[in-house]
Structure formats: structure tokens, C-alpha cells
Scaffold this active site. Structure first.
Site, mmCIF file in Angstrom:
data_model
loop_
_atom_site.group_PDB
_atom_site.id
_atom_site.type_symbol
_atom_site.label_atom_id
_atom_site.label_comp_id
_atom_site.label_asym_id
_atom_site.label_seq_id
_atom_site.Cartn_x
_atom_site.Cartn_y
_atom_site.Cartn_z
ATOM 1 N N CYS A 133 0.810 -1.231 -0.051
ATOM 2 C CA CYS A 133 0.016 -0.116 0.161
ATOM 3 C C CYS A 133 0.904 1.315 0.150
ATOM 4 O O CYS A 133 0.708 1.869 -0.844
ATOM 5 C CB CYS A 133 -0.971 -0.103 1.109
ATOM 6 S SG CYS A 133 -1.917 -1.543 1.217
HETATM 7 C C1 UGA Z 1 -1.578 0.652 5.497
HETATM 8 C C2 UGA Z 1 -2.230 1.726 6.329
HETATM 9 O O1 UGA Z 1 -1.885 1.613 7.571
HETATM 10 C C3 UGA Z 1 -3.849 1.060 6.200
HETATM 11 O O2 UGA Z 1 -4.625 1.991 7.000
HETATM 12 C C4 UGA Z 1 -4.296 1.154 4.640
HETATM 13 O O3 UGA Z 1 -5.679 0.669 4.808
HETATM 14 C C5 UGA Z 1 -3.437 0.086 4.034
HETATM 15 O O4 UGA Z 1 -2.048 0.756 4.201
HETATM 16 C C6 UGA Z 1 -4.072 0.076 2.584
HETATM 17 O O5 UGA Z 1 -3.800 1.220 1.680
HETATM 18 O O6 UGA Z 1 -4.672 -0.926 2.019
HETATM 19 P P1 UGA Z 1 -0.345 -1.891 5.789
HETATM 20 O O7 UGA Z 1 0.362 -1.682 4.561
HETATM 21 O O8 UGA Z 1 -1.107 -2.982 6.273
HETATM 22 O O9 UGA Z 1 -1.562 -0.610 6.130
HETATM 23 O O10 UGA Z 1 0.684 -1.475 6.911
HETATM 24 P P2 UGA Z 1 1.036 -0.618 8.116
HETATM 25 O O11 UGA Z 1 0.838 -1.203 9.573
HETATM 26 O O12 UGA Z 1 0.514 0.722 7.978
HETATM 27 O O13 UGA Z 1 2.744 -0.497 7.807
HETATM 28 C C7 UGA Z 1 3.124 0.028 6.617
HETATM 29 C C8 UGA Z 1 4.692 0.109 6.671
HETATM 30 O O14 UGA Z 1 5.408 1.131 7.503
HETATM 31 C C9 UGA Z 1 5.353 -1.023 7.342
HETATM 32 O O15 UGA Z 1 6.261 -1.674 6.633
HETATM 33 C C10 UGA Z 1 5.768 -0.793 8.546
HETATM 34 O O16 UGA Z 1 7.106 -1.674 9.077
HETATM 35 C C11 UGA Z 1 6.315 0.787 8.434
HETATM 36 N N1 UGA Z 1 6.145 1.485 9.468
HETATM 37 C C12 UGA Z 1 5.005 1.883 10.244
HETATM 38 C C13 UGA Z 1 7.466 1.863 10.104
HETATM 39 O O17 UGA Z 1 8.702 1.804 9.431
HETATM 40 N N2 UGA Z 1 7.239 2.658 11.133
HETATM 41 C C14 UGA Z 1 6.119 2.986 11.926
HETATM 42 O O18 UGA Z 1 6.236 3.679 13.026
HETATM 43 C C15 UGA Z 1 5.184 2.405 11.346
#
Ligand code: UGA
Length: 435
Positions: free
Chosen positions: A271
Site C-alpha cells: 500500500c
Molecule cells: C496501510 C495503512 O496503515 C492502512 O490504513 C491502509 O488501509 C493500508 O495501508 C492500505 O492502503 O490498504 P499496511 O500496509 O497493512 O496498512 O501496513 P502498516 O501497518 O500501515 O505499515 C506500513 C509500513 O510502515 C510497514 O512496512 C511498517 O514496518 C512501516 N512502519 C510503520 C514503520 O516503519 N514505522 C512506523 O512507525 C510504522
């Protein structure tokens, strides 16, 4: 209510199971026979906590799948959700071919569905796609008219992989992009009524373009927030300051908030990378060059190389064994799409290292094996670390936080932590990416 869902991937399957759980009757339409058979057997084609359980309960009862769009006519849904993929093209923009094909097939049966079915775009699409592309296809194929014969709405999803069912059940907002179509608005209200009757969920009533943009703005903001904390973290590292102490402090400011402040090797998944690139490409197409979002992408692209450079400071890995811990793009999933482990493995191979990898999730491990067959994949962390000259921690799986004496099995205990999960201690050469 009766709800049709076109597309049974990650989003389509999750909402199907969750709508059934809200008490609706659901019909999934998918072109893939195997997916339809699995759904009818109560098995999810994707892995997500709580999904199999719900499918098992409702499949064959109030949830059916079919390969035939024409089956929607007898089913007579009040709303049909389009949950088809919009993959990235070479230049970062979205490819709408699949959702256009779905809209075409749906359009062919749409006027035969009795009442006023509302077509709801659930897929992530750039502003204008619903009104300028999908709507005209539906009208052309059906011979009907939006607002007269059927409704058209946008209802983006904000589900995280690994907690999609929980996110569906307890949303922080619902976005209904129905413009001035009252019947479409009522249909969406009725779809989510079992949720909104129970809890105080804010509903954003807005236009279709606005709803499309809200989804991108949401993901772009969060991705940029992580890139900003990564940039600040890189500065912290230069000063010998712990970025997590800084993040904890600034997170206390309500205007900043404590979430998405974990600095490290950056964001991956299906995403953030796709959506930030797509909105940048769409904005350029529309005539605006979004420099800050481009910088967020650039910072993210640089983090894996920074991690490798920290390793280079301590060891030349050419011809040596290097352990990579974590292959999934985040913990709790088997998804390796845009995982930071990919550029890390590429960088190690470019340095001539022998890469040994481990991920607690078997699915993530086999997906990475397909992509990098020349990497050795082991079944746990200990043998992966054994004899390694460096270890790179790429995913914050909780079990990596318990590793300690295992690092003593390494030939040369250089540990580069991309997610701040390992404790710094005597006897290992520890480098945190931003601390
Ligand atoms: C993300 C959004 O959070 C959802 O709200 C959205 O619906 C989804 O994309 C989508 O568009 O369908 P997701 O991709 O499952 O969800 O993952 P996240 O939990 O948001 O994490 C995304 C990335 O950011 C991961 O690689 C995570 O490791 C990284 N991240 C997250 C960080 O490096 N630091 C943080 O503090 C938080």
C-alpha cells in the site's frame, strides 16, 4: 441487506466475511474458479487473523461465491462493491485495466438487477477515476444512468494487513463518497448500520473525488510521517542520540501523536509504496510537482542502503556468510511485497555475500525463496546466525527481541538492527539504524 462484492483478494474477502458477520447476505464474484471454490468451502484465499473463522461460519449460509456476474441479477443486491486490484505501472501510476474490466462485466448485468443497486468503488483509485472512468463504463455497458437507474459511490478502506478484520470491526472513521446521491448514501448507511448503531463511528459524507483523495492522503501522510522520523533518526545517529528517545518525547505532543514514529529501515507492503508513488504520479499529471512526497519516497529508498553502509563500517562481507532476520514487510504477515528485505538482500548479493535468511512466517520465507532462489533459508534464528559475519534485522517480529546468546554463535558479532528490537550489549558490535 444484500451485498455483491466483485473481487476476492485481500480486501474483497475481508469485507465479504465482515459484511456477513454484520448480518448481511453476501455474493462474491471472482473470475478465478479456485478462489470461488475456496470461498464456498469457507476458506480464505488470503491469510488474515479471524477471516477463516468467519468464512467458515457464513460460507454456504449467507455467503456465496460465483464466477458469473449474471448471478447478481437473481441475487438482487442493494449494493455492489468493486474490490479489484489497481496495480502499479512502471511510472508509479495505477493500472485501471482490471477494475475497468470488472466495471464492464458488472455494467452488462446492472440494469437487470431490480431496484436501485449502488455500485461502490472500494479499490484505491486516483481522484476522478470513479466519475470519469468507472461511471461512464457502467452507463455505457448498462444503458442506464447514474442517479436514475443505479447509484455510484466511493468507500475507501483503511484496513491494515494482519489486523484487517479488527480494523473493519472497529474503524476510526467511515468515508462515504456519494456526492449528492441520497439513495447511494442511504445504501452505504444501511450497509454499515450494524456497526454504527453499536459504536460511535465518525462518518465522513463527501464527494467521490474527495473520498478517493482521502485514501491517498491518509496513506501519504502516514508514509511521510515515517520518512520524517527516519530523516530525523538519521540526524540523531550522526549526533549519537537515540531517535527513539526523541520520538517518545515529541509523540507526547498531541499535534504529533505517538503512532508511526518508529524509525528504521522504512516502509514496505502493497500500500504505502504503491499509493505514495501513484498520488505523486497523478499530481504531476494534473500539473503539480509534489516535492515533499517525492522526498518521503527518496528517504525510504535510502534507508536500506544506510543499513548496509553501517554494516560495511565493521565488516567486508565479500565471500562471507551474512544473516538476514525478517523477510515479511512487517510482522504478523506473510506478505513480502516491497519488503525492505528485498533491497537488503540485493545489496548483500552485490557485495558478494553468502546470504542466509530466516522469517518466522513460512509463507514469507517461501515467497522470498521464489524471488531469491540463491539465498539459503533456515527454519529458525540460531542456525541462521551461526557462523555469520554480520546479522541484519529487517522486520520487527517479536521473537527477534528475545534473541541474545544466539548472537554468540556468529563468527563476528556485527548486528545491524533496522527495527530496534535487539538489546545493545557487551560482546556484540551493535549498530542501530537511527540510535
Ligand atoms: C496501510 C495503512 O496503515 C492502512 O490504513 C491502509 O488501509 C493500508 O495501508 C492500505 O492502503 O490498504 P499496511 O500496509 O497493512 O496498512 O501496513 P502498516 O501497518 O500501515 O505499515 C506500513 C509500513 O510502515 C510497514 O512496512 C511498517 O514496518 C512501516 N512502519 C510503520 C514503520 O516503519 N514505522 C512506523 O512507525 C510504522
Amino acid at each position: 441487506m444484500k451485498i455483491g462484492i466483485v473481487g476476492s483478494g485481500y480486501v474483497g474477502t475481508t469485507i465479504a466475511a465482515c459484511f456477513a458477520d454484520l448480518g448481511h447476505e453476501v455474493m462474491n464474484v471472482d473470475v478465478d474458479d479456485a478462489v470461488v471454490t475456496a470461498l464456498n468451502d469457507g476458506q480464505a484465499p488470503v491469510s488474515e487473523p479471524g477471516l477463516d473463522d468467519r468464512l467458515g461460519r457464513y460460507a454456504g449460509e449467507t455467503l456465496f461465491a460465483t464466477t458469473e456476474y449474471a448471478d447478481l441479477v437473481d441475487f438482487a443486491p442493494d449494493a455492489v462493491f468493486l474490490a479489484l486490484p489497481t496495480p502499479a505501472t512502471e511510472d508509479g501510476s495505477i493500472d485501471t485495466a482490471i477494475i475497468e474490466a470488472g466495471a464492464e462485466s458488472l455494467g452488462e448485468v446492472l440494469v437487470d438487477i431490480e431496484g436501485y443497486p449502488t455500485v461502490v468503488v472500494k479499490s484505491t483509485v486516483v481522484p476522478g477515476t470513479t466519475e470519469d472512468t468507472i461511471g461512464p463504463i457502467l452507463e455505457r455497458e448498462s444503458g442506464g444512468q447514474i442517479g436514475v437507474d443505479f447509484g455510484l459511490a466511493v468507500n475507501p478502506e483503511f484496513l491494515r494487513e494482519g489486523s484487517a478484520v479488527a480494523d473493519f470491526t472497529d474503524p476510526d472513521k467511515l468515508v462515504f463518497g456519494t456526492a449528492d446521491d441520497d439513495r447511494a448514501r442511504e445504501a452505504l448507511e444501511a450497509v454499515y448500520a450494524p456497526l454504527t448503531d453499536e459504536a460511535d463511528v465518525p462518518i465522513v459524507h463527501t464527494g467521490r473525488r474527495e473520498a478517493e483523495l482521502i485514501k491517498y492522503a491518509n496513506n501519504a501522510f502516514l508514509a511521510a510521517k515515517v520518512s520524517l522520523i527516519n530523516e530525523l533518526g538519521n540526524i540523531c545517529k550522526e549526533y549519537g542520540v537515540d531517535a527513539y528517545e526523541v520520538a517518545n518525547a515529541i509523540g507526547l505532543d498531541d499535534r504529533i501523536g505517538e503512532q508511526f514514529l518508529r524509525s528504521g529501515v522504512g516502509w514496505g507492503g502493497s500500500c504505502f509504496p504503491k499509493d505514495v508513488n501513484a498520488i505523486v504520479a497523478a499530481a504531476r499529471e494534473a500539473g503539480y510537482d509534489p516535492q515533499l512526497l517525492q522526498a518521503a519516497i527518496d528517504v525510504n529508498d535510502r534507508q536500506p542502503e544506510r543499513m548496509l553502509e553501517l554494516m560495511d563500517d565493521h565488516v567486508d562481507v565479500e565471500g562471507k556468510r551474512v544473516a538476514v532476520l525478517g523477510l515479511a514487510f512487517k510482522p504478523g504477515t506473510d506478505d513480502i511485497r516491497n519488503s525492505r528485505a528485498i533491497p537488503i538482500i540485493e545489496g548483500l548479493q552485490a557485495r558478494g555475500a553468502e546470504v542466509i535468511a530466516y522469517d518466522p512466517n513460512d509463507g514469507a520465507q517461501s515467497a522470498m525463496r521464489e524471488r531469491f532462489p540463491d539465498v539459503t533459508y533456515l527454519a529458525s534464528a540460531s542456525p541462521t546466525l551461526s557462523g555469520a559475519h554480520a546479522a541484519l534485522i529487517v522486520t520487527d517480529w517479536p521473537e527477534f527481541g528475545d534473541l541474545d546468546l544466539e548472537f554468540d554463535l556468529m563468527s563476528n558479532s556485527v548486528v545491524v538492527d533496522g527495527r530496534r528490537v535487539v538489546d545493545r550489549r557487551e560482546g556484540i558490535t551493535y549498530e542501530g539504524l537511527t540510535w
